[in-house]
Structure formats: C-alpha cells, structure tokens
Design a protein around this motif. Structure first.
Motif, PDB file in Angstrom:
ATOM      1  N   ARG A 115      -1.072   3.927   8.239  1.00 58.27           N
ATOM      2  CA  ARG A 115      -1.277   5.403   7.968  1.00 58.27           C
ATOM      3  C   ARG A 115      -0.322   6.462   8.362  1.00 58.27           C
ATOM      4  N   GLU A 116       0.010   5.480   9.473  1.00 51.19           N
ATOM      5  CA  GLU A 116       1.124   6.691   9.832  1.00 51.19           C
ATOM      6  C   GLU A 116       2.992   6.718   9.754  1.00 51.19           C
ATOM      7  N   GLU A 150      -8.161  12.305  -0.081  1.00 49.32           N
ATOM      8  CA  GLU A 150      -7.977  11.405   0.874  1.00 49.32           C
ATOM      9  C   GLU A 150      -6.920  10.512   0.520  1.00 49.32           C
ATOM     10  N   PRO A 151      -5.760  10.727   0.479  1.00 53.31           N
ATOM     11  CA  PRO A 151      -4.821   9.854  -0.043  1.00 53.31           C
ATOM     12  C   PRO A 151      -4.587   8.530   0.690  1.00 53.31           C
ATOM     13  N   LEU A 152      -5.110   9.158   2.225  1.00 54.21           N
ATOM     14  CA  LEU A 152      -4.715   7.080   2.633  1.00 54.21           C
ATOM     15  C   LEU A 152      -5.995   7.191   3.323  1.00 54.21           C
ATOM     16  N   GLY A 153      -7.178   6.857   3.285  1.00 48.35           N
ATOM     17  CA  GLY A 153      -8.399   6.794   3.489  1.00 48.35           C
ATOM     18  C   GLY A 153      -8.658   5.383   3.235  1.00 48.35           C
ATOM     19  N   ALA A 154      -7.852   4.867   2.536  1.00 46.16           N
ATOM     20  CA  ALA A 154      -7.951   3.472   2.986  1.00 46.16           C
ATOM     21  C   ALA A 154      -7.530   2.578   3.555  1.00 46.16           C
ATOM     22  N   VAL A 155      -6.563   3.738   4.054  1.00 50.28           N
ATOM     23  CA  VAL A 155      -5.112   2.293   4.815  1.00 50.28           C
ATOM     24  C   VAL A 155      -5.463   2.532   6.476  1.00 50.28           C
ATOM     25  N   GLY A 214       0.837  -1.138  -0.214  1.00 45.80           N
ATOM     26  CA  GLY A 214      -0.003  -0.274  -0.162  1.00 45.80           C
ATOM     27  C   GLY A 214       1.025   1.755   0.214  1.00 45.80           C
ATOM     28  N   GLY A 215       2.266   1.033   0.859  1.00 42.33           N
ATOM     29  CA  GLY A 215       2.777   2.483   0.552  1.00 42.33           C
ATOM     30  C   GLY A 215       3.492   2.785  -0.774  1.00 42.33           C
ATOM     31  N   MET A 216       3.821   2.377  -0.669  1.00 42.32           N
ATOM     32  CA  MET A 216       4.609   2.084  -2.249  1.00 42.32           C
ATOM     33  C   MET A 216       3.419   2.881  -2.769  1.00 42.32           C
ATOM     34  N   GLN A 217       2.358   1.843  -3.227  1.00 40.90           N
ATOM     35  CA  GLN A 217       1.394   2.294  -4.488  1.00 40.90           C
ATOM     36  C   GLN A 217       1.195   4.261  -3.814  1.00 40.90           C
ATOM     37  N   GLN A 218       1.154   3.871  -3.143  1.00 42.08           N
ATOM     38  CA  GLN A 218       1.167   5.464  -2.457  1.00 42.08           C
ATOM     39  C   GLN A 218       1.990   6.310  -2.919  1.00 42.08           C
TER      40      GLN A 218
END
Ligand SMILES: Nc1ncnc2c1ncn2[C@@H]1O[C@H](COP(=O)(O)OP(=O)(O)OP(=O)(O)O)[C@@H](O)[C@H]1O
Ligand SMILES: [Mg+2]
Length: 259
Positions: free
Chosen positions: A171-172, A161-166, A138-142
């Motif tokens: 998230r941190e 909301e770039p981290l909405g689904a994490v 997820g972090g790499m995709q973001q």
C-alpha cells in the motif's frame, strides 16, 4: 468560479417497503482546480454515494453538484472514475483496457496510439501492454486503472478506495506511485479512503464526514511539503487528529460499540 461544487446535496433512498432513508442530509463543499481532496468517514455514511453523484451515475434528491459552473447530470468524459479493487476488464489486455473509453469516444486510431504511448510511459507500463490484468502485480493493476480513467484527459479523477484491497507494505509503495502519477497530470482528485495515513500522504485537504445524514465534521488542509515524510512529527500529528475525529464520528453512529 469554483471548479467543483457540492451545493446543499441531499440523497434519500426509498426502500421496497416505502420507508425513506436519508443518507446525505445537507452537504456542501467546494474543490479548487488541481486540488487532491480525500473523504474519510464511518462505513455507510454515504462516501460512495457522494462519489457516484459526482460521477453522474445517480442524481441527488435535492441540491446540485457542478463542474466549472455546469450542473452534473450524467456521466461524462471530463470525470474519470476508478472503482474499488480497480475493476479492470479481465478479458482485455492492458492496451484494450486503457483504450476502452477512447474507442467509445470515437478517437482516431492515430490518436488512440499516441495517447496509449503517453499513458504507458506515465505509468511505467511500457512493454506490458499485451498482458492481461491477471498477469500483473497489484501495483501495476492499480496504475492501469488510474491511467485508464485518465485516458480521456478528465478534469476530475474520482477514486473510490483505490487501494482498499492492498496489504500494508504494498500500500505504501502504491501510495507513492499514485502521488507521482497524479502530480504529473495535475488533475483535480476526489478520493474516498478508510486509511487516515493515506489521506494525509496524498491530499491537499481531508474532509471528514459524519454518519447519519452525512454532514461535514471537519475540513482539514494538509500543509506540509511533498513528498510527505510519514515519519515526521507533523505527519503523525495530522494522522492522530484525524483519527480522533473519525473515532468521534464512529461513536456517534455506533454508541453501543464504542470503547
Ligand atoms: N441504491 C441504493 N439503494 C438503497 N440504499 C442504498 C443504495 N446505495 C447505498 N445505499 C445505502 O446508503 C448508505 C450509504 O452507502 P455508501 O455505499 O455510500 O456508504 P459508504 O460511506 O461508501 O460506506 P463504506 O465505507 O462501507 O464503503 C448505506 O446505508 C447503504 O445501504
Ligand atoms: Mg463506499
């Protein structure tokens, strides 16, 4: 001259039955060059609508949005956009995703390669350029989504909301990465989020929008040094104050549901 200006913006949608729905009534604020501004507000108050008007995806009904004095009327390479849940092209590799806008802009092959290398370096993605989004964490995709939006060196980065689904722990970590990444490019950022702590961690200023016509309830400068210490008293005070403002905005929009 102010960098980014939202000047008496109004947005009215007309439904199929002809009824009008005023989502944004009269909204004004300004953002200085290099500032990181977050938008908080109850669901449906018009945050995404405002961000898409800033992107030029749709027009406002009245008022204007300007960037460096120019009225924004259409999408442009000087404004990068990160959609909720990253919205990477799943059939394209990391490299193809990042180069997409540069290819459309007609950049030469050498320019594309040079920019790709810079961006892979910036986002710690070297060696992953041949992978598909599904093969990434997820972090790499973001990070791919953010550097894809940065590829054409936009003046403004718009994040919905770039981290909405994490999940909470990831998230941190991703907030830390996003903080480092946008500091390095020193671009102006407008980010929509539902997460109060995230807004305090990342922003120079947090704007709280109210429901029902979406006017500004508060404009709060975050005046603590970076990187922000989430456990500090000052940080928690900001989070508590903003949460209280949001609770009020939610109550105003849903009086029957409030405790
Ligand atoms: N194209 C459209 N046509 C009609 N109504 C729309 C359109 N786009 C948005 N709306 C309405 O405008 C309001 C604001 O929507 P918007 O997506 O901007 O809210 P938001 O603040 O981003 O909410 P959330 O926090 O849930 O993402 C909603 O009531 C929505 O139904
Ligand atoms: Mg939204």
């Amino acid at each position: 001259m102010t960098h980014l200006t939202v000047d008496h913006v109004k947005k009215v949608f007309i439904g199929r039955n002809g009824a009008s729905h005023t989502v944004i009534n009269d909204l004004s604020f300004q953002v200085e060059q290099g500032q990181f501004v977050s938008l908080l507000g109850p669901s449906g108050c018009g945050k995404t609508t405002l961000l898409t008007i800033l992107a030029g995806f749709q027009a406002c009904t009245a008022g204007a949005v300007t960037l460096d004095g120019e009225i924004i009327k259409a999408p442009g390479v000087e404004r990068g956009y990160v959609f909720q849940n990253y919205a990477l092209f799943p059939w394209m590799t990391v490299k193809a995703n990042i180069l997409y806008s540069l290819k459309i802009a007609g950049a030469s092959r050498e320019k594309q390669e040079a920019r790709l290398n810079e961006l892979l370096e910036l986002a710690h993605l070297k060696g992953h350029e041949g992978k598909y989004p599904i093969q990434l964490s997820g972090g790499m995709q973001q990070r791919v989504a953010v550097v894809r939006a940065l590829a054409s060196r936009p003046k403004v980065l718009l994040l919905d909301e770039p981290l909405g689904a994490v999940d909470f722990q990831m998230r941190e970590i991703m907030q830390n990465e996003l903080d480092l990444l946008v500091r390095q490019v020193a671009t102006t950022v407008v980010m929509v989020t539902h997460d109060v702590s995230e807004s305090v961690f990342l922003s120079d200023r947090v704007l709280v929008m109210g429901a029902g016509g979406c006017n500004l309830l508060a404009d709060v400068p975050i005046e603590t040094s970076r990187p922000r210490d989430r456990s500090s008293r000052q940080f928690r005070d900001y989070v508590n104050d903003l949460t209280e403002l949001l609770r009020k905005a939610f109550h105003d929009s849903n009086p029957a549901l409030s405790l």
